[in-house]
Design an enzyme around this catalytic site. Structure first.
Site, PDB file in Angstrom:
ATOM      1  N   LYS A  58     -19.333  73.483  29.102  1.00  0.00           N
ATOM      2  CA  LYS A  58     -19.452  73.983  27.738  1.00  0.00           C
ATOM      3  C   LYS A  58     -18.197  73.639  26.939  1.00  0.00           C
ATOM      4  CE  LYS A  58     -20.603  78.171  25.072  1.00  0.00           C
ATOM      5  NZ  LYS A  58     -20.919  79.610  25.135  1.00  0.00           N
ATOM      6  N   SER A 113     -25.067  81.174  22.969  1.00  0.00           N
ATOM      7  CA  SER A 113     -24.420  80.009  22.409  1.00  0.00           C
ATOM      8  C   SER A 113     -24.303  78.845  23.383  1.00  0.00           C
ATOM      9  CB  SER A 113     -23.009  80.406  21.938  1.00  0.00           C
ATOM     10  OG  SER A 113     -22.215  80.855  23.025  1.00  0.00           O
ATOM     11  N   SER A 149     -24.795  84.967  26.060  1.00  0.00           N
ATOM     12  CA  SER A 149     -24.778  83.539  25.757  1.00  0.00           C
ATOM     13  C   SER A 149     -25.016  82.621  26.953  1.00  0.00           C
ATOM     14  CB  SER A 149     -23.453  83.153  25.081  1.00  0.00           C
ATOM     15  OG  SER A 149     -23.429  83.614  23.754  1.00  0.00           O
TER      16      SER A 149
END
Length: 279
Positions: free
Chosen positions: A78, A153, A177
């Site tokens: 990420k 996210s 997330s």
């Protein structure tokens, strides 16, 4: 079945038994990225040295070196996790050209294990969102239905695993997330117990809640990666001192007598009837 369709546990066994090479596996994943990325949009940055990373693993295995079970497995990171020498943008224009001079603590075991880093995954800008539509660079789409969001996210991390554009990925979870995009994309995601994975090098959203955690195709995959990244870190003041069991080696333990509690407030006004009945 293509290599990219297999889970990490299966591929780990194949690599150790020399049924495939890390280079072959990485090439298969890279071909899949080339085929699907324009539609899915899971990546912000792709690493150009993937095959060199994989070749190093194959050479080490040929030389008889003892390797970690995840050696040679492609992983996406990420884009709010600091990666030395690899652009880390948090999907924001403000950090569009930022290349960190240091690694987040979680990257140290990932690199030491010989995992192949394929790139940095798209996300809601600075992790503020739940659909991966607020990225400065592009929207990520759900690979099962391109008209749908993948969640957020960590949407890029979840979508990449679901699309076969990575075998494993790392995400971060403050208030859902990892868990929400894992659910929307039909993969397995884990928000670890707070303090069990170092937050050093994670661009913070809410430090008292943030945790880095794994995505995979199976519970075995997630257990493998979580066991690799967990542990105490002096660089993180909230890192927990405890004995960290190898989750993968303890997957077959009995759950007899365990109970799961769900707060009654979760069943209040607004819950979808289908979700309520399923729970």
């Amino acid at each position: 079945m293509k290599l990219f369709e297999k889970n990490a546990a299966e591929l780990s066994a194949m690599l150790q038994n020399k049924e495939c090479s890390a280079v072959e596996l990485t090439k298969d994943v890279l071909d899949r990225i080339d085929a699907k990325e324009s539609a899915v949009g899971a990546y912000v940055t792709r690493c150009e040295d993937c095959l060199e990373q994989a070749e190093a693993v194959d050479n080490a295995r040929a030389a008889g070196e003892e390797l970690h079970p995840l050696a040679g497995i492609p992983i996406g990171i990420k884009d709010n996790i600091s990666t030395k020498g690899i652009r880390t943008t948090c999907s924001s224009k403000m950090l569009e050209n930022y290349v960190p001079p240091f690694d987040a603590t979680v990257m140290q075991p990932v690199r030491k294990a010989g995992m192949v880093i394929t790139g940095k995954m798209n996300m809601d800008e600075f992790a503020m969102g739940s659909s991966t539509e607020t990225s400065y660079f592009h929207t990520t789409h759900n690979p099962h239905n391109l008209d749908c969001v993948p969640g957020g996210s960590s949407g890029g991390s979840a979508a990449a695993v679901a699309a076969g554009e990575a075998i494993l990925t790392l995400g971060s979870d403050t208030g859902g997330s990892i868990r929400q995009p894992a659910s929307l994309c039909g993969v397995v995601g884990l928000k670890p117990t707070y303090g069990s994975v170092s937050r050093y090098g994670l661009v913070a959203f809410a430090s008292s809640l943030d945790q880095i955690g794994p995505f995979g195709k199976s519970v075995k995959d997630v257990a493998l990666l979580q066991s690799l990244i967990q542990g105490h870190d002096n660089m993180d003041a909230t890192s927990a001192y405890r004995n960290y069991a190898n989750l993968y080696e303890n997957l077959n333990g009995s759950v007899q007598g365990l109970r799961i509690g769900v707060p009654k407030e979760y069943f209040g006004e607004g819950i979808d009837a289908e979700v309520k009945d399923a729970v």
